[in-house]
Scaffold this motif. Structure first.
Motif, short mmCIF file in Angstrom:
data_model
loop_
_atom_site.label_atom_id
_atom_site.label_comp_id
_atom_site.label_asym_id
_atom_site.label_seq_id
_atom_site.Cartn_x
_atom_site.Cartn_y
_atom_site.Cartn_z
N LYS A 174 0.71 -1.21 -0.13
CA LYS A 174 -0.04 -0.06 0.12
C LYS A 174 0.76 1.36 -0.03
CE LYS A 174 -4.26 -2.08 1.99
NZ LYS A 174 -4.98 -1.88 3.05
N LYS B 172 3.20 4.22 -1.72
CA LYS B 172 2.83 4.83 -3.19
C LYS B 172 4.03 5.55 -3.69
CE LYS B 172 -1.61 4.15 -2.38
NZ LYS B 172 -2.23 3.26 -3.25
N ALA C 201 4.08 0.47 -12.50
CA ALA C 201 2.93 0.09 -11.93
C ALA C 201 2.52 -1.40 -12.12
CB ALA C 201 1.89 1.05 -12.29
N LYS D 170 2.09 -4.51 -9.07
CA LYS D 170 0.70 -4.77 -8.80
C LYS D 170 0.76 -5.61 -7.72
CE LYS D 170 -1.47 -6.18 -12.17
NZ LYS D 170 -2.39 -6.14 -13.39
N GLN E 64 1.16 -4.77 -4.20
CA GLN E 64 0.27 -3.84 -3.95
C GLN E 64 0.74 -2.25 -3.65
OE1 GLN E 64 -3.08 -5.01 -1.08
NE2 GLN E 64 -2.65 -7.06 -1.64
N GLY F 242 1.23 1.18 -5.50
CA GLY F 242 0.87 1.93 -6.29
C GLY F 242 1.75 3.08 -7.07
N THR G 213 1.95 6.37 -9.85
CA THR G 213 0.99 7.16 -10.37
C THR G 213 1.87 8.17 -11.15
OG1 THR G 213 -0.85 6.87 -8.96
CG2 THR G 213 -0.92 9.05 -10.32
N THR H 54 -3.91 8.99 -6.60
CA THR H 54 -2.91 7.91 -6.20
C THR H 54 -3.68 7.08 -5.14
OG1 THR H 54 -1.06 9.79 -6.29
CG2 THR H 54 -0.92 7.63 -4.73
N LYS I 220 -6.47 6.25 -5.42
CA LYS I 220 -7.37 5.41 -6.09
C LYS I 220 -6.62 4.30 -7.10
CE LYS I 220 -11.04 8.83 -6.43
NZ LYS I 220 -11.73 9.96 -7.39
N ASN I 221 -5.23 4.61 -6.80
CA ASN I 221 -4.39 3.48 -7.49
C ASN I 221 -4.47 3.99 -9.15
OD1 ASN I 221 -3.17 2.21 -5.39
ND2 ASN I 221 -5.15 1.12 -5.08
N GLU J 43 -3.07 4.96 -12.57
CA GLU J 43 -1.77 5.06 -13.10
C GLU J 43 -1.31 6.46 -13.48
OE1 GLU J 43 -1.04 2.22 -15.91
OE2 GLU J 43 -1.28 0.40 -14.73
#
Length: 254
Positions: A127, A129, A163, A167, A170, A172, A174, A217, A219-220, A222
């Motif tokens: 999780k 980012k 990304a 995946k 998990q 992310g 962006t 970001t 909201k994941n 790309e």
């Protein structure tokens, strides 16, 4: 220790990312802020809840990346956010810009961003980012902005591939693709040439671009493209041959 790392943190969108990430993540122990201007980063401390670790480094120099890598190894943090904001552009024909200007854009916009991502990746957890600052210039080649647009196309392509690779972990990734933003960017960019006048009508507010980027970001997504004009430009660049668009832009300069 939970941290965020923001490069290009002394001004513009980098500075706004520091402030909003601090506000949205009260459990962060530190935000590591990286840029050349130490005093500006120190002044940010009054606007953040999290403690700032100020790292006055020039990311165009490989030894600066080495210093960050060593610090990560010593502290073994959990990186919740890596925000690669450091970068710059110069407007002008490729042959008229200096060697250092052309190569410098690649060094900071591409090499440093890639190196920072590589050295930070072992410390990114589920999780976490990664936010990479690309540009709407990534959507197509741009004459008189040739190296900058190409460097941002690299950032967009790299981010989307990464990304996909991350995946399953998990994590992310962006790519933020704004159009013109009201920052100090154009003070540097227009040293050798002027931005196309029509772009000035679409200048976005840095804070709004950053808030949209953080929402996307979480909201994941790309890609984060702020505002209808830039979303329309992205579509245009997909359906109209780039040579046609560049010829139209040439007429706007005349």
């Amino acid at each position: 220790m939970k941290i965020a790392i923001v490069t290009g943190a002394s001004s513009g969108m980098g500075r706004d990312f520091v402030r909003y990430i601090s506000a949205l993540n009260p459990t962060l122990d530190e935000i590591w802020v990286v840029a050349r201007r130490k005093e500006r980063m120190e002044a940010l401390a009054k606007h953040t809840h999290a403690a700032l670790r100020v790292l006055p480094l020039d990311l165009s120099k490989p030894e600066s990346i080495d210093e960050i890598r060593d610090l990560l190894f010593e502290t073994q943090p959990s990186i919740k956010y890596l925000v690669n904001c450091a970068g710059y552009g110069k407007i002008g024909n490729f042959k008229e810009l200096s060697y250092m200007d052309n190569i410098g854009m690649i060094d900071v916009n591409c090499r440093a961003l890639t190196a920072m991502t590589f050295v930070c990746l072992p410390y990114l957890k589920q999780k976490s980012k990664i936010i990479n600052l690309a540009s709407s210039a990534a959507f197509m080649p741009q004459a008189t902005f040739a190296v900058y647009a190409a460097s941002k196309a690299y950032v967009l392509s790299f981010s989307r591939a990464l990304a996909h690779e991350l995946k399953n972990r998990q994590i992310g990734v962006t790519a933020v693709c704004p159009g013109p933003v009201k920052t100090e960017f154009f003070d540097i960019a227009e040293t050798n040439g002027n931005v196309l006048e029509i772009k000035k009508y679409f200048m976005a507010d840095s804070k709004e671009v950053v808030k949209q980027a953080l929402r996307d970001t979480l909201k994941n997504k790309e890609k984060s493209v702020y505002g209808l004009p830039m979303k329309a430009f992205e579509v245009l660049a997909k359906v109209v041959p780039h040579k046609v668009i560049m010829n139209i832009m040439d007429l706007m300069y005349d």
